[in-house]
Design a protein around this motif. Sequence first.
Motif, PDB file in Angstrom:
ATOM      1  N   ILE A   1      12.406 -12.661  52.318  1.00 59.19           N
ATOM      2  CA  ILE A   1      10.943 -12.045  51.875  1.00 59.19           C
ATOM      3  C   ILE A   1       9.960 -12.550  53.149  1.00 59.19           C
ATOM      4  O   ILE A   1       9.393 -11.412  53.739  1.00 59.19           O
ATOM      5  CB  ILE A   1      10.377 -12.451  50.852  1.00 59.19           C
ATOM      6  CG1 ILE A   1      11.338 -12.041  49.539  1.00 59.19           C
ATOM      7  CG2 ILE A   1       8.748 -12.239  50.671  1.00 59.19           C
ATOM      8  CD1 ILE A   1      10.967 -12.790  48.153  1.00 59.19           C
ATOM      9  N   TRP A   2       9.827 -13.608  53.526  1.00 62.27           N
ATOM     10  CA  TRP A   2       8.889 -14.186  54.710  1.00 62.27           C
ATOM     11  C   TRP A   2       9.371 -13.283  55.864  1.00 62.27           C
ATOM     12  O   TRP A   2       8.487 -12.885  56.679  1.00 62.27           O
ATOM     13  CB  TRP A   2       9.214 -15.595  54.664  1.00 62.27           C
ATOM     14  CG  TRP A   2       8.363 -16.189  55.810  1.00 62.27           C
ATOM     15  CD1 TRP A   2       7.060 -15.717  56.538  1.00 62.27           C
ATOM     16  CD2 TRP A   2       8.695 -17.342  56.897  1.00 62.27           C
ATOM     17  NE1 TRP A   2       6.608 -16.295  57.568  1.00 62.27           N
ATOM     18  CE2 TRP A   2       7.503 -17.325  57.742  1.00 62.27           C
ATOM     19  CE3 TRP A   2       9.580 -18.069  56.964  1.00 62.27           C
ATOM     20  CZ2 TRP A   2       7.692 -18.234  58.723  1.00 62.27           C
ATOM     21  CZ3 TRP A   2       9.477 -18.946  58.101  1.00 62.27           C
ATOM     22  CH2 TRP A   2       8.493 -19.089  58.750  1.00 62.27           C
ATOM     23  N   SER A   3      10.773 -13.274  56.299  1.00 65.32           N
ATOM     24  CA  SER A   3      10.918 -12.585  57.326  1.00 65.32           C
ATOM     25  C   SER A   3      10.744 -11.247  57.546  1.00 65.32           C
ATOM     26  O   SER A   3      10.300 -10.527  58.594  1.00 65.32           O
ATOM     27  CB  SER A   3      12.687 -12.587  57.798  1.00 65.32           C
ATOM     28  OG  SER A   3      12.983 -13.858  57.730  1.00 65.32           O
ATOM     29  N   MET A   4      10.788 -10.635  56.359  1.00 64.00           N
ATOM     30  CA  MET A   4      10.230  -8.966  56.213  1.00 64.00           C
ATOM     31  C   MET A   4       8.954  -8.930  56.394  1.00 64.00           C
ATOM     32  O   MET A   4       8.303  -7.982  57.314  1.00 64.00           O
ATOM     33  CB  MET A   4      10.840  -8.350  54.885  1.00 64.00           C
ATOM     34  CG  MET A   4      10.318  -6.824  54.643  1.00 64.00           C
ATOM     35  SD  MET A   4       8.522  -6.826  54.184  1.00 64.00           S
ATOM     36  CE  MET A   4       8.837  -4.940  54.502  1.00 64.00           C
ATOM     37  N   VAL A   5       7.985  -9.597  55.939  1.00 66.52           N
ATOM     38  CA  VAL A   5       6.596  -9.458  55.902  1.00 66.52           C
ATOM     39  C   VAL A   5       6.220  -9.916  57.386  1.00 66.52           C
ATOM     40  O   VAL A   5       5.447  -9.246  58.218  1.00 66.52           O
ATOM     41  CB  VAL A   5       5.908 -10.534  54.913  1.00 66.52           C
ATOM     42  CG1 VAL A   5       4.302 -10.300  55.161  1.00 66.52           C
ATOM     43  CG2 VAL A   5       6.236  -9.781  53.526  1.00 66.52           C
ATOM     44  N   HIS A   6       6.746 -10.949  58.205  1.00 69.08           N
ATOM     45  CA  HIS A   6       6.341 -11.513  59.156  1.00 69.08           C
ATOM     46  C   HIS A   6       6.903 -10.300  60.391  1.00 69.08           C
ATOM     47  O   HIS A   6       6.243 -10.373  61.385  1.00 69.08           O
ATOM     48  CB  HIS A   6       7.021 -12.720  59.511  1.00 69.08           C
ATOM     49  CG  HIS A   6       7.083 -13.185  61.012  1.00 69.08           C
ATOM     50  ND1 HIS A   6       5.913 -13.621  61.462  1.00 69.08           N
ATOM     51  CD2 HIS A   6       8.013 -13.225  61.878  1.00 69.08           C
ATOM     52  CE1 HIS A   6       6.085 -14.096  62.848  1.00 69.08           C
ATOM     53  NE2 HIS A   6       7.340 -13.752  63.007  1.00 69.08           N
ATOM     54  N   GLY A   7       7.944  -9.751  60.082  1.00 64.32           N
ATOM     55  CA  GLY A   7       8.482  -8.775  60.775  1.00 64.32           C
ATOM     56  C   GLY A   7       7.381  -7.514  61.125  1.00 64.32           C
ATOM     57  O   GLY A   7       6.966  -7.213  62.341  1.00 64.32           O
TER      58      GLY A   7
ATOM     59  N   LEU B   1       6.787  -1.154  48.860  1.00 66.77           N
ATOM     60  CA  LEU B   1       8.102  -0.569  48.837  1.00 66.77           C
ATOM     61  C   LEU B   1       9.181  -1.748  48.801  1.00 66.77           C
ATOM     62  O   LEU B   1      10.019  -1.685  48.208  1.00 66.77           O
ATOM     63  CB  LEU B   1       8.285   0.327  50.047  1.00 66.77           C
ATOM     64  CG  LEU B   1       9.711   1.031  50.011  1.00 66.77           C
ATOM     65  CD1 LEU B   1       9.969   1.730  48.794  1.00 66.77           C
ATOM     66  CD2 LEU B   1      10.058   1.919  51.417  1.00 66.77           C
ATOM     67  N   PHE B   2       8.962  -2.665  49.583  1.00 62.35           N
ATOM     68  CA  PHE B   2       9.997  -3.956  49.640  1.00 62.35           C
ATOM     69  C   PHE B   2       9.868  -4.520  48.234  1.00 62.35           C
ATOM     70  O   PHE B   2      10.979  -4.645  47.892  1.00 62.35           O
ATOM     71  CB  PHE B   2       9.569  -4.745  50.842  1.00 62.35           C
ATOM     72  CG  PHE B   2      10.430  -5.724  51.083  1.00 62.35           C
ATOM     73  CD1 PHE B   2      11.920  -5.838  51.181  1.00 62.35           C
ATOM     74  CD2 PHE B   2       9.975  -7.071  50.605  1.00 62.35           C
ATOM     75  CE1 PHE B   2      12.556  -7.076  51.469  1.00 62.35           C
ATOM     76  CE2 PHE B   2      10.670  -8.359  50.852  1.00 62.35           C
ATOM     77  CZ  PHE B   2      12.183  -8.161  51.304  1.00 62.35           C
ATOM     78  N   ILE B   3       8.769  -4.922  47.968  1.00 61.53           N
ATOM     79  CA  ILE B   3       8.688  -5.369  46.547  1.00 61.53           C
ATOM     80  C   ILE B   3       9.595  -4.563  45.390  1.00 61.53           C
ATOM     81  O   ILE B   3      10.079  -5.171  44.645  1.00 61.53           O
ATOM     82  CB  ILE B   3       7.331  -5.685  46.161  1.00 61.53           C
ATOM     83  CG1 ILE B   3       6.522  -6.409  47.125  1.00 61.53           C
ATOM     84  CG2 ILE B   3       7.142  -6.171  44.715  1.00 61.53           C
ATOM     85  CD1 ILE B   3       7.009  -8.170  47.187  1.00 61.53           C
ATOM     86  N   GLU B   4       9.314  -3.315  45.570  1.00 55.98           N
ATOM     87  CA  GLU B   4      10.086  -2.630  44.470  1.00 55.98           C
ATOM     88  C   GLU B   4      11.406  -2.576  44.729  1.00 55.98           C
ATOM     89  O   GLU B   4      12.294  -2.494  43.635  1.00 55.98           O
ATOM     90  CB  GLU B   4       9.558  -1.230  44.658  1.00 55.98           C
ATOM     91  CG  GLU B   4       7.880  -0.870  44.148  1.00 55.98           C
ATOM     92  CD  GLU B   4       7.889  -1.138  42.460  1.00 55.98           C
ATOM     93  OE1 GLU B   4       8.530  -0.975  41.695  1.00 55.98           O
ATOM     94  OE2 GLU B   4       6.717  -1.749  42.323  1.00 55.98           O
TER      95      GLU B   4
END
Length: 205
Positions: free
Chosen positions: A162-168, A196-199
Amino acid sequence: MGIVERKEREREEMRKLILEAAQKLFLANGYEKVSIRNIADEIEYSPATIYLYYKDKNELFFALHQAAFTKLIQEFTPITEIENPFDKLVEMGRLYLKFAVANPELYDLMFIMTAPIDTLDCRNDVWEDGHHAFLLLQNVVQACIDMGLLKHKDAEQASLMIWSMVHGIVALFLRRRLSMFGDDRVVPLMEESFLLFIETLKTGL
């Protein structure tokens, strides 16, 4: 107030003065373009005075880096009022994005620049600020797992993903790789992508 207390107070005031001047110059000119002499000129002291408080520019970076993490943790305060852990996770992500967009230089210092980590390496120390922030996320993810809101059972792995996605997303934004979408569209698109990622998490993780 005794002499010892007065001198300690004066030292703290000088540290604060140096940090405020450093942050002002860093935000105005970028970290790489600011020198110890620039900071000394800003507070009208000699560079030697600054070296009494900070060994070098990296150590000064690190002090600002710590202050930035304190600010980020304060930004997360509203999530303590949210009961549902998944709603808490969503709000945490939104606040993280909001912080990064509002404080690009601080975010750069906290998560992209190597200078603060170089200081830790010199001390043979660990990245406690980063670890503390990550544990906040991991605790929320663990609560989601415990309530069956996320299927994956390893909170550490899920949190890192999750962190990697948001940081990206943030890194692309800070390095102007999202400018092709237009200034008015970038921030809404970042938020929409996060949602969208959360869904996706609800159904796939």
